[in-house]
Design an enzyme around this catalytic site. Structure first.
Site, PDB file in Angstrom:
ATOM      1  N   HIS A   1      -6.612   4.324  -6.089  1.00 19.41           N
ATOM      2  CA  HIS A   1      -6.816   5.413  -5.159  1.00 19.41           C
ATOM      3  C   HIS A   1      -6.681   6.319  -5.245  1.00 19.41           C
ATOM      4  CE1 HIS A   1      -7.850   3.257  -1.738  1.00 19.41           C
ATOM      5  NE2 HIS A   1      -6.682   3.772  -0.584  1.00 19.41           N
TER       6      HIS A   1
ATOM      7  N   ASP B   1     -12.298   6.789  -4.055  1.00 20.56           N
ATOM      8  CA  ASP B   1     -12.846   6.183  -4.946  1.00 20.56           C
ATOM      9  C   ASP B   1     -13.276   5.088  -4.446  1.00 20.56           C
ATOM     10  OD1 ASP B   1     -10.084   5.946  -3.915  1.00 20.56           O
ATOM     11  OD2 ASP B   1     -10.206   4.004  -4.153  1.00 20.56           O
TER      12      ASP B   1
ATOM     13  N   PHE C   1      -0.420   9.936   4.680  1.00 17.02           N
ATOM     14  CA  PHE C   1      -1.486   8.652   3.852  1.00 17.02           C
ATOM     15  C   PHE C   1      -2.908   8.617   4.047  1.00 17.02           C
ATOM     16  CE2 PHE C   1       2.775   8.018   3.088  1.00 17.02           C
ATOM     17  CZ  PHE C   1       2.965   7.613   1.708  1.00 17.02           C
TER      18      PHE C   1
ATOM     19  N   ASN D   1     -10.570   2.951   3.667  1.00 20.09           N
ATOM     20  CA  ASN D   1      -9.743   3.820   4.621  1.00 20.09           C
ATOM     21  C   ASN D   1      -9.845   4.614   4.797  1.00 20.09           C
ATOM     22  OD1 ASN D   1      -9.521   0.521   5.961  1.00 20.09           O
ATOM     23  ND2 ASN D   1      -7.424   0.707   4.549  1.00 20.09           N
TER      24      ASN D   1
ATOM     25  N   TYR E   1       2.234   7.411  -6.406  1.00 22.99           N
ATOM     26  CA  TYR E   1       0.963   7.169  -6.569  1.00 22.99           C
ATOM     27  C   TYR E   1       0.183   7.470  -7.121  1.00 22.99           C
ATOM     28  CZ  TYR E   1       2.253   4.498  -2.247  1.00 22.99           C
ATOM     29  OH  TYR E   1       3.046   3.691  -0.824  1.00 22.99           O
TER      30      TYR E   1
ATOM     31  N   ASN F   1      -5.105   5.586   5.054  1.00 23.61           N
ATOM     32  CA  ASN F   1      -5.313   5.478   5.922  1.00 23.61           C
ATOM     33  C   ASN F   1      -5.559   6.706   7.554  1.00 23.61           C
ATOM     34  OD1 ASN F   1      -3.124   5.244   5.992  1.00 23.61           O
ATOM     35  ND2 ASN F   1      -3.750   3.175   7.341  1.00 23.61           N
TER      36      ASN F   1
END
Length: 196
Positions: A25, A102, A75, A123, A20, A77
């Site tokens: 994000h 972001d 993560f 989120n 990631y 969220n």
């Protein structure tokens, strides 16, 4: 604001793991990493399920501010859990918390700083607001909208394009400057200098 009311907590939002790292994000992580580098610190694991760097921002002397820069290891969220645990551990007033994230509704590279407000479907913000309430600072880093019919979820979890990467370091640097200005000089000064 002096250290008498507690340090500042700067939370870069993103997803942990190398797959990631370069995603749109994860721009919050990118800004957090640059801030840590500027403070001369290295991220260390914290029991709050986050990596943290502690240091100071601003001119040496009474004008500098104690700052904890964090990257949650949950993560995106689930960002509220580590953020709340760090707030409790470091005794940070909610008004001294800055989330860097972001933002789809702003053109690529543009910045907007604000205190409070909604989550706009983000989120990470949704999770933090559920845990802490909405009265924390946000540094919104524009990534623009997905092209054509691309789904938002696919867009934010893709790496920046090669054209975007050419300017990314400049924009991340500017976002780090905005965070430092917010902490040292206050929201109004930071907004007038960096909001685009």
């Amino acid at each position: 604001m002096s250290d008498a009311v507690g340090p500042w907590l700067v939370v870069g939002l993103g997803n942990p793991g190398p797959e990631y790292a370069a995603n749109r994000h994860n721009v919050g992580f990118m800004v957090a990493e640059l801030l840590a580098e500027r403070m001369g610190g290295r991220f260390k694991a914290h029991k709050a399920r986050a990596q943290v760097v502690e240091g100071r921002v601003g001119p040496p002397g009474p004008g500098s501010r104690r700052v904890v820069v964090a990257k949650p290891l949950s993560f995106m969220n689930l960002s509220g859990g580590p953020t709340t645990a760090l707030r409790d551990f470091y005794k940070v007033p909610v008004a001294n918390i800055v989330a860097i994230h972001d933002e789809l509704d702003i053109d690529y590279g543009a910045l907007r700083l604000k205190l409070g407000g909604g989550d706009n479907g983000h989120n990470g913000l949704k999770s933090i607001t559920k845990s802490l309430g909405a009265e924390y600072h946000r540094v919104r880093f524009g990534i623009g909208r997905p092209p054509g019919r691309m789904q938002v979820a696919d867009f934010v979890l893709k790496d920046f394009s090669s054209a975007e990467r050419r300017e990314l370091d400049y924009f991340v640097d500017r976002a780090a400057d905005a965070v430092e200005t917010l902490i040292v000089d206050g929201l109004e000064r930071a907004q007038s200098s960096y909001n685009t």
